[in-house]
Design an enzyme around this catalytic site. Structure first.
Site, PDB file in Angstrom:
ATOM      1  N   ASP A 209       4.877  -0.646   2.547  1.00  0.00           N
ATOM      2  CA  ASP A 209       4.525  -0.450   1.132  1.00  0.00           C
ATOM      3  C   ASP A 209       5.629   0.338   0.449  1.00  0.00           C
ATOM      4  O   ASP A 209       6.600   0.758   1.075  1.00  0.00           O
ATOM      5  CB  ASP A 209       3.201   0.309   1.033  1.00  0.00           C
ATOM      6  CG  ASP A 209       3.273   1.667   1.710  1.00  0.00           C
ATOM      7  OD1 ASP A 209       3.689   2.632   1.044  1.00  0.00           O
ATOM      8  OD2 ASP A 209       2.928   1.757   2.908  1.00  0.00           O
ATOM      9  N   ASP A 211       5.032   3.300  -1.135  1.00  0.00           N
ATOM     10  CA  ASP A 211       4.442   4.609  -1.414  1.00  0.00           C
ATOM     11  C   ASP A 211       3.809   4.550  -2.811  1.00  0.00           C
ATOM     12  O   ASP A 211       3.129   3.571  -3.118  1.00  0.00           O
ATOM     13  CB  ASP A 211       5.493   5.716  -1.266  1.00  0.00           C
ATOM     14  CG  ASP A 211       4.872   7.078  -1.000  1.00  0.00           C
ATOM     15  OD1 ASP A 211       4.026   7.161  -0.084  1.00  0.00           O
ATOM     16  OD2 ASP A 211       5.220   8.041  -1.674  1.00  0.00           O
TER      17      ASP A 211
END
Length: 289
Positions: A209, A211
Site C-alpha cells: 500500500d 500508507d
C-alpha cells in the site's frame, strides 16, 4: 562451513514449499519460545530453515513477536544467512504495491521491545551503520528479478511500533522530512539482533500500500492489503527458490564482516562477565566468548 539460509516470513508468508526432507522442529532458546516451530530441510541442495515471524495463523502482533528467541533459535540451528520477508507501506510513487524493496537502512521508532541480547554482566556494542549485508541483499534482488518481480535496490525502512497504521501527519513526516522510502513494524529490532548474532541479514520489503500520504489512495485499506499479500507471498516463495543457486552450499567468510561483528564489540572484562550471561549467550556469542 556449510551455508544455511534462514527465511523469516512476514505477513502472508507462513509456509515455504518444495523443501526436501521437510520437518517442523522445536528449538529451545534461553530467550523464550520462538514465534513457532522452524521448518527445516534442503532446497536445491542447500540447507534451509523457515520461521513464520507471526506464527502460523498469525498469532503474534509486531510488538509481541519474540525477536530474540527467533534469532537465537536460527543461530542454534546453524543458520548463516537470514532473509527477512515482510509487508510494508510505500512512501514513493514508483515503489508500487506488488514491488519488492531491498532495504539497506532503517530508522527505528519502536519502543516496546527488547533490542539486545547483551546487558548487565556482559556488555557489547555492535555497529549497525550498515545494517544489512550487501552480498545477501544482491542475491535477493537477483532472485526476485528472475522470478519476475519489480525490484528496487536500496531504501530506508521506518520501523514503527504499531499495531495501528500511521496518521496522515506521521506519514507526511516520514516521507517528506525524514526521507524514508517504506514503512513497516517488524524489521526492528530484528536487524540489530541479527548483527549481534553475527548473521548476514537482508531485508526484502514487499509493498502492499501507500500508507496514508498518497492523495489518490487515501488511508490504508486492510482488505486491499490482504489481497496484495496473497500475490506477494507467491512472489516471495519464487524468490526463495532461486536463492540456493546464487548462494551455494559452501559458506565463505562474509566479505563485509557480518560474521565477525563481535570481534571488538564486547566491553566487559573476562573476569567480570556474569557466568549466567555467558551461558545464555553460548549460541549468539560463543565464537568470541
Amino acid at each position: 562451513m556449510e551455508t544455511m539460509i534462514g527465511v523469516i516470513g512476514g505477513s502472508g508468508v507462513y509456509q515455504i514449499d518444495g523443501l526436501d526432507d521437510a520437518e517442523w522442529v522445536d528449538v529451545a532458546s534461553p530467550f523464550g519460545t520462538p514465534s513457532d516451530q522452524v521448518l527445516t530441510g534442503r532446497l536445491g541442495g542447500v540447507r534451509m530453515a523457515f520461521l513464520p515471524r507471526h506464527g502460523r495463523g498469525h498469532v503474534h502482533s509486531p510488538t509481541s513477536v519474540p525477536y530474540r528467541a527467533n534469532i537465537d533459535a536460527l543461530k542454534r540451528l546453524g543458520v548463516t544467512d537470514v532473509i527477512s520477508v515482510s509487508a510494508c507501506g510505500s512512501f514513493r510513487e514508483e515503489m508500487a504495491p506488488g514491488d519488492f524493496v531491498i532495504v539497506d537502512q532503517f530508522i527505528d521508532r519502536t519502543f516496546g521491545r527488547e533490542k539486545s541480547f547483551f546487558g548487565e554482566g556482559l556488555v557489547a556494542h555492535v555497529s549497525v551503520a550498515h545494517p544489512t549485508c550487501p552480498r545477501l541483499s544482491e542475491a535477493c534482488a537477483m532472485a526476485a528479478r528472475a522470478a519476475g518481480v519489480t525490484v528496487h535496490e536500496g531504501g530506508t525502512y521506518l520501523a514503527m511500533e504499531g499495531p495501528q497504521f500511521s496518521s496522515l501527519a506521521e506519514s507526511k513526516l516520514y516521507r517528506e522530512v525524514w526521507g524514508c522510502d517504506v514503512i513497516g513494524m517488524t524489521n526492528m529490532p530484528e536487524a540489530k539482533l541479527a548483527r549481534e548474532a553475527e548473521l548476514c541479514y537482508a531485508s526484502v520489503a514487499m509493498v502492499t500500500d501507500y500508507d496514508s500520504w498518497h492523495p489518490h489512495h487515501g488511508e490504508v485499506d486492510i482488505a486491499e492489503i490482504i489481497a496484495t499479500l496473497s500475490g506477494n507471498a507467491d512472489k516471495a516463495r519464487a524468490m526463495v527458490a532461486g536463492l540456493p543457486a546464487l548462494l551455494g552450499a559452501a559458506r565463505l567468510p562474509c566479505p563485509h564482516g557480518c560474521d565477525r561483528a563481535l570481534d571488538t564489540a564486547i566491553l566487559t572484562a573476562p573476569d567480570r562477565r556474569d557466568p549466567a550471561m555467558v551461558e545464555k549467550l553460548s549460541a549468539i556469542a560463543g565464537r568470541v566468548l
